[in-house]
Design a protein around this motif. Structure first.
Motif: not given
Length: 226
Positions: A156-162, A186-192, A194-200
């Motif tokens: 997934g892509c949090p930025k594109l899927d919104g 990825m190293e780009v900021p918006c990918c953070g 994805l990690s936050n969503a998984v931990r939550k």
């Protein structure tokens, strides 16, 4: 006729699509990022969608509505089984292909998109799950072999899927016996996100699931593992 039917508060709806997935009758669709009751005659008024909604956007109401048409629901369900294969849940077998075409695909499940993935499926049982930014598979050349091999893959892509993936992922973690999760971002900021969503999602599920994270550079290098 006057009968009990669901009501969706669009202001509260966060577009997670959990209610649409939970509605076995197919009365709810996602329209412009919001859940809508588009087939009132498919709604049986029992509210299977209510507990799936994380924001409390769904409630019951008594109002004028067409009668529940069970026969139409059954016909639609049968038609969907024969419909677009792109959204049909499938377990895949590893297929050996000539090296000239790139080696072996390690994809074990379909569809891999987080938004389309089912909340429960046989391939999730005792699975090691890879949750990856969809760009990662293009940036990292050996993605299939190094990350996907032996894992159920969700992308997934949090930025594109919104949307906030945490609600959908928490439902998957709650409804299945997941052994471990690897996040590749990825190293780009918006990918953070994805990690936050998984931990939550792990926290919401209340389960103790092993989590590891890998960060990939835009030029295809592994920058960090933790």
């Amino acid at each position: 006729m006057i009968r009990q039917i669901i009501r969706i508060d669009e202001e509260k709806c966060n577009g997670c699509s959990l209610c649409a997935n939970a509605c076995h009758e197919g009365a709810i669709d996602m329209v412009d990022g919001k859940a809508k009751l588009v087939r009132e005659h498919f709604c049986d008024g029992f509210g299977d969608c209510l507990p799936a909604c994380p924001t409390g956007a769904i409630s019951f109401e008594e109002r004028e509505a067409p009668a529940y048409d069970e026969e139409a629901v059954k016909k639609a369900q049968e038609a969907n089984k024969k419909g677009c294969p792109g959204v049909q849940v499938q377990s895949l077998k590893t297929v050996e292909v000539p090296l000239v075409s790139g080696g072996i695909s390690r994809l074990q499940n379909w569809p891999p998109q987080i938004k389309l993935a089912p909340m429960a499926a046989p391939y999730f049982d005792m699975a090691d799950v890879l949750i990856a930014a969809d760009c990662a598979g293009f940036a990292y050349g050996a993605f299939h072999e190094d990350f996907m091999k032996g894992k159920v893959t969700l992308i997934g892509c949090p930025k594109l899927d919104g949307i906030d993936y945490s609600q959908k992922l928490s439902a998957i973690f709650t409804n299945n016996n997941i052994q471990s999760i690897t996040v590749v971002k990825m190293e780009v900021p918006c990918c953070g996100g994805l990690s936050n969503a998984v931990r939550k999602a792990i926290e919401i599920s209340g389960k103790d699931i092993s989590l590891s994270e890998v960060t990939i550079s835009i030029d295809g290098r592994v920058l960090e593992k933790k």
